[in-house]
Design a protein around this motif. Structure first.
Motif, PDB file in Angstrom:
ATOM      1  N   GLN A  58       0.835  -1.199   0.000  1.00 49.44           N
ATOM      2  CA  GLN A  58       0.000   0.000   0.000  1.00 49.44           C
ATOM      3  C   GLN A  58       0.870   1.250   0.000  1.00 49.44           C
ATOM      4  N   ALA A  59       0.370   2.309  -0.652  1.00 48.56           N
ATOM      5  CA  ALA A  59       1.188   3.495  -0.880  1.00 48.56           C
ATOM      6  C   ALA A  59       1.654   4.158   0.407  1.00 48.56           C
ATOM      7  N   HIS A  60       0.759   4.259   1.382  1.00 43.70           N
ATOM      8  CA  HIS A  60       1.103   5.074   2.549  1.00 43.70           C
ATOM      9  C   HIS A  60       1.717   4.269   3.684  1.00 43.70           C
ATOM     10  N   THR A  61       1.967   2.988   3.477  1.00 46.31           N
ATOM     11  CA  THR A  61       2.434   2.192   4.604  1.00 46.31           C
ATOM     12  C   THR A  61       3.954   2.092   4.655  1.00 46.31           C
ATOM     13  N   LEU A  62       4.443   2.023   5.852  1.00 44.21           N
ATOM     14  CA  LEU A  62       5.830   1.690   6.133  1.00 44.21           C
ATOM     15  C   LEU A  62       5.790   0.310   6.782  1.00 44.21           C
ATOM     16  N   PRO A  63       6.752  -0.533   6.636  1.00 41.58           N
ATOM     17  CA  PRO A  63       7.904  -0.367   5.763  1.00 41.58           C
ATOM     18  C   PRO A  63       7.580  -0.653   4.302  1.00 41.58           C
ATOM     19  N   ARG A  64       8.359  -0.033   3.464  1.00 39.63           N
ATOM     20  CA  ARG A  64       8.275  -0.291   2.030  1.00 39.63           C
ATOM     21  C   ARG A  64       9.388  -1.233   1.604  1.00 39.63           C
ATOM     22  N   LEU A  65      10.595  -0.712   1.750  1.00 43.07           N
ATOM     23  CA  LEU A  65      11.762  -1.476   1.286  1.00 43.07           C
ATOM     24  C   LEU A  65      11.933  -2.739   2.121  1.00 43.07           C
ATOM     25  N   PHE A  66      11.506  -2.650   3.372  1.00 38.97           N
ATOM     26  CA  PHE A  66      11.653  -3.783   4.270  1.00 38.97           C
ATOM     27  C   PHE A  66      10.347  -4.572   4.398  1.00 38.97           C
ATOM     28  N   ALA A  67       9.436  -4.391   3.468  1.00 42.78           N
ATOM     29  CA  ALA A  67       8.155  -5.105   3.548  1.00 42.78           C
ATOM     30  C   ALA A  67       8.407  -6.611   3.561  1.00 42.78           C
ATOM     31  N   GLY A  68       7.695  -7.295   4.456  1.00 40.77           N
ATOM     32  CA  GLY A  68       7.800  -8.750   4.524  1.00 40.77           C
ATOM     33  C   GLY A  68       9.105  -9.242   5.115  1.00 40.77           C
ATOM     34  N   ALA A  69       9.837  -8.335   5.796  1.00 40.14           N
ATOM     35  CA  ALA A  69      11.153  -8.713   6.315  1.00 40.14           C
ATOM     36  C   ALA A  69      11.043  -9.814   7.371  1.00 40.14           C
ATOM     37  N   THR A  70      11.896 -10.797   7.249  1.00 39.56           N
ATOM     38  CA  THR A  70      12.061 -11.790   8.305  1.00 39.56           C
ATOM     39  C   THR A  70      13.544 -11.775   8.626  1.00 39.56           C
ATOM     40  N   ASN A  71      13.979 -12.717   9.459  1.00 36.96           N
ATOM     41  CA  ASN A  71      15.409 -12.653   9.753  1.00 36.96           C
ATOM     42  C   ASN A  71      16.268 -13.353   8.706  1.00 36.96           C
ATOM     43  N   LYS A  72      15.616 -13.861   7.640  1.00 34.06           N
ATOM     44  CA  LYS A  72      16.441 -14.300   6.512  1.00 34.06           C
ATOM     45  C   LYS A  72      15.935 -13.660   5.223  1.00 34.06           C
ATOM     46  N   PRO A  73      16.820 -13.571   4.228  1.00 41.11           N
ATOM     47  CA  PRO A  73      16.431 -12.845   3.016  1.00 41.11           C
ATOM     48  C   PRO A  73      15.206 -13.465   2.351  1.00 41.11           C
ATOM     49  N   LEU A  74      14.371 -12.640   1.751  1.00 48.05           N
ATOM     50  CA  LEU A  74      13.221 -13.140   1.008  1.00 48.05           C
ATOM     51  C   LEU A  74      13.729 -13.926  -0.202  1.00 48.05           C
ATOM     52  N   SER A  75      13.127 -15.080  -0.436  1.00 45.00           N
ATOM     53  CA  SER A  75      13.490 -15.822  -1.643  1.00 45.00           C
ATOM     54  C   SER A  75      12.834 -15.127  -2.826  1.00 45.00           C
TER      55      SER A  75
END
Ligand SMILES: Cc1cc2nc3c(=O)[nH]c(=O)nc-3n(C[C@H](O)[C@H](O)[C@H](O)COP(=O)(O)O)c2cc1C
Ligand code: SF4
Ligand code: SF4
Lengths: 100, 424
Positions: free
Chosen positions: B3-20
C-alpha cells in the motif's frame, strides 16, 4: 603570423594524484600558483581572461615544465570547465566525450 | 502489492532471513501501472541514497545518451563505519535491489550489472550470491549480474574508486576534472548507484511515481533507511518516512531525549545541535542548517560526551582512510587530526590550533581527486561550530570530564597504532 585574437578564459588545473609536490610550478607561474605548507600547488579556479597574456604564458610554461605532467591549461568560452580525458589512462578523445 | 502510505516499504515482509525470489515476487506484486520507466523515474523525484543526494534521473539521462558496452554498478560497499543500511537491505531483500539494478540497466541500455559488497561481510556476500543464483536458475531474461567483493575501506565505496576496482583491482579514486564526468569500465560508460537507490528504483518500476511520492516530502520524496547509533538504547536500522521530525526517529530507537548534538550523514557529514532535533528529517529542512540526510547515519552524542574528543577520533580515522594519492589529503587530514588533538589537550597551544584548523580547512577543501577530504573539512568545521563551548572550556582549563572519562559514543574502527591515553 596573423593577428591572434585572445578571447575567452582559461584555468590551470592540477591532477592531485600525479602531482609530487616539489613545487616547480610555483616558480614557473608565480602569478597563478602558490604552495601550501606541504609544498603542493594551490591554484585559483577562477577563470583568467586569455587577454592576460603574461598569466597565460606562465600557465603554459608551468604546464610544459611540470615534471609529472600534472598541470593542464583548460581554455573555455563558456564559464564552466570542460571535461578532460582521465589522465590515469590516456584514451583517444571520443566524440561522445566532447559533448559532455 | 504494497500500500502506498504504509511503512515499511523497502523492508516489507522482512524476516530474519532474506526473502526468496518467490516470496519477493509475492510480496512485491507489480501493479501494472508503469508503462514508461524513464518518465516514472523522472516524475518520482528520487535522489541518490549513497551520500551526494543527486537526482537519479539526471544520472540515468547522462548515461542513456552514451554509446558503448554499458554497465550498472550497485554500490553496496557501506563505507561508513556507523552505517548498516545497505547490508541490512541486501540481507532482507536482495531481489528488490537487483530488480532496481535491472530496471536501471534497461533504462540506460546496459548489458551487465556489477553488484559490489565488501568481502569483510561474508554473510551479506552469501545472501547476494544466493540471490543471483536463484535468478539464474529461473533463467530470467536480462543483463548478466556479477558479484564483486573489494576489501572494505572508506574510500573503496567512492564511485570512481569502485569503478577503478572493477576495471583494475585497485580501490583508488580517479581524477575527474570537470563535471559531469562519465566513469568507465574499460571503455564502457558506467552508472554507479547506491543499493538503497536501486531498491527504490525497483519500487518505482513496479508502482510508479505517484505511489512513490505518497511518502516523503515534495523535494525529497520516499523513505530513507537510516542507521541510528551512539547514545541509543536500541541501535538499529530503520526505514523512515522522509520529513518525519528527527525527534520521532530518535524516540523509536530509544535515543537520549536531550542529546548534545546529532551527527547526520556520516563521517563526512555534520552535526545538528541538540536543541534543533525537532527539524524534519529530509534534505529540504536540513539544508537550512547546511546538513543533509547523506548516507542515512544518525549518531547521537549525549551531554556528558566530549564533542571535540569524538571529533578527533573520527578525523584521525578518516585521515588513516585517505587513499594517500593526493598531497592535500594525505598530509592535510593528519594535520587536522593533530590540531584537534591539540585542542582536546587545551591550553595556549589549543588557541593556536583552532586558528590553524580554520586555515587548513580552507586550504584542503576541494583539492583532492575525490571528495573524501571535503567531507572531513565539513565535519571539522561543523565540530568547531557546534562544540564551540566545549572548545572554550578546553582552551581555558584543559580536557573536560567527558574527554578524560574515556567513554566514547561514535563507532570508529580501531587503528593499528591507536593513540594512547592523551593525558596522564
Ligand atoms: C569518500 C567517499 C566514500 C563513499 N563511500 C560510499 C559507500 O560506501 N557507499 C555508497 O553507496 N556511496 C559512497 N559514496 C558515494 C558514491 O561516490 C556515489 O556518490 C554513490 O554511490 C552514488 O549513488 P547514488 O546516486 O545512488 O547515491 C562515497 C563517496 C565518497 C566521496
Ligand atoms: S610542478 Fe607539477 S608535480 Fe611539481 S608541484 Fe607543480 S603540479 Fe605538482
Ligand atoms: S582526495 Fe584523498 S582519498 Fe581522494 S583520491 Fe586523493 S588521497 Fe585518495
Amino acid at each position: 603570423m596573423g593577428v591572434i585574437r585572445r578571447t575567452g578564459m582559461f584555468i590551470l588545473q592540477v591532477n592531485p594524484i600525479l602531482c609530487d609536490g616539489f613545487g616547480h610550478c610555483a616558480e614557473l607561474a608565480p602569478e597563478l600558483v602558490h604552495l601550501d605548507e606541504w609544498g603542493y600547488p594551490i591554484i585559483s579556479q577562477e577563470p583568467v581572461p586569455m587577454a592576460d597574456i603574461g598569466a597565460y604564458q606562465s600557465a603554459r610554461y608551468a604546464e610544459r615544465g611540470c615534471p609529472r605532467q600534472a598541470l593542464h591549461v583548460t581554455k573555455m568560452s563558456a564559464p564552466a570547465p570542460v571535461s578532460n580525458v582521465p589522465l590515469t589512462r590516456a584514451r583517444p578523445v571520443s566524440r561522445e566525450r566532447r559533448t559532455l | 502489492m504494497i500500500q502506498a502510505h504504509t511503512l515499511p516499504r523497502l523492508f516489507a515482509g522482512a524476516t530474519n532471513k532474506p526473502l526468496s525470489l518467490t516470496e519477493h515476487e509475492r510480496m512485491f506484486e507489480p501493479s501494472g501501472d508503469v508503462s514508461n520507466l524513464l518518465e516514472e523515474l523522472d516524475a518520482s523525484g528520487l535522489v541518490g541514497r549513497g551520500g551526494a543526494g543527486f537526482p537519479t534521473t539526471r544520472k540515468v539521462d547522462l548515461l542513456r545518451h552514451q554509446r558503448g558496452h554499458k554497465y550498472v554498478v550497485v554500490n553496496g560497499m557501506e563505507g561508513e563505519p556507523a552505517a548498516h543500511k545497505d547490508n541490512r537491505l541486501l540481507s532482507t531483500n536482495p531481489h528488490l535491489v537487483l530488480d532496481g539494478a535491472e530496471m536501471l540497466a534497461q533504462m540506460i541500455g546496459a548489458s551487465r550489472i556489477a553488484i559490489c559488497v565488501a568481502r569483510d561481510n561474508p554473510t551479506v556476500v552469501n545472501h547476494v550470491e544466493r540471490a543471483i543464483h536463484e535468478r539464474a536458475r529461473r533463467n530470467l531474461r536480462g543483463p548478466g549480474i556479477d558479484l564483486h567483493t573489494p576489501p572494505w575501506r572508506y574510500v573503496a565505496g567512492e564511485e570512481s574508486a569502485l569503478v577503478h576496482w572493477l576495471d583494475d583491482n585497485e580501490s583508488l579514486p580517479q581524477y575527474r576534472p570537470g563535471r559531469p564526468h562519465i566513469l568507465r569500465i574499460g571503455r564502457g560508460p558506467t552508472l554507479v548507484d547506491n543499493a538503497e537507490t536501486c531498491a527504490n528504483v525497483g519500487l518505482i518500476g513496479r508502482y510508479g511515481a505517484q505511489w512513490f511520492r505518497s511518502l516523503g516530502t515534495s523535494e525529497h520524496p520516499g523513505t530513507a533507511v537510516v542507521s541510528v547509533t551512539g547514545a541509543v538504547a536500541r541501535p538499529n536500522v530503520l526505514e523512515v518516512n522522509l520529513g518525519t521530525p528527527l525527534t520521532n526517529i530518535l524516540a523509536t530507537a530509544g535515543a537520549d531525549t536531550s542529546p548534545q548534538a546529532v551527527l547526520l550523514g556520516g563521517y563526512g557529514g555534520a552535526w545538528l545541535r541538540g536543541d534543533q532535533i525537532n527539524t524534519p528529517y529530509c534534505n529540504e529542512s536540513l539544508s537550512e542548517f547546511k546538513l543533509s540526510v547523506g548516507a542515512g547515519i544518525i549518531a547521537v552524542l549525549p551531554r556528558q560526551a566530549c564533542g571535540v574528543a569524538e571529533a578527533h577520533r573520527v578525523v584521525r580515522w578518516m585521515a588513516h582512510e585517505s587513499a594517500r594519492q593526493c598531497g592535500p589529503c594525505a598530509f592535510g587530514l593528519p594535520a587536522l587530526a593533530d590540531d584537534l588533538l591539540t585542542v582536546v589537550r587545551g591550553g595556549r597551544d589549543g588557541v593556536a590550533a583552532i586558528a590553524r584548523l580554520q586555515d587548513r580547512c580552507g586550504v584542503i577543501e576541494g583539492r583532492g581527486a575525490c571528495r573524501h577530504p571535503d567531507g572531513v573539512v565539513r565535519f571539522v568545521r561543523s565540530s568547531i561550530e557546534v562544540f564551540a563551548h566545549d572548545i572554550d572550556d578546553h582552551l581555558r582549563g584543559g580536557p573536560c570530564a567527558g574527554a578524560r572519562s574515556n567513554q566514547r559514543f561514535l563507532t570508529v574502527p580501531a587503528l593499528e597504532h591507536e593513540e594512547e591515553l592523551i593525558w596522564e
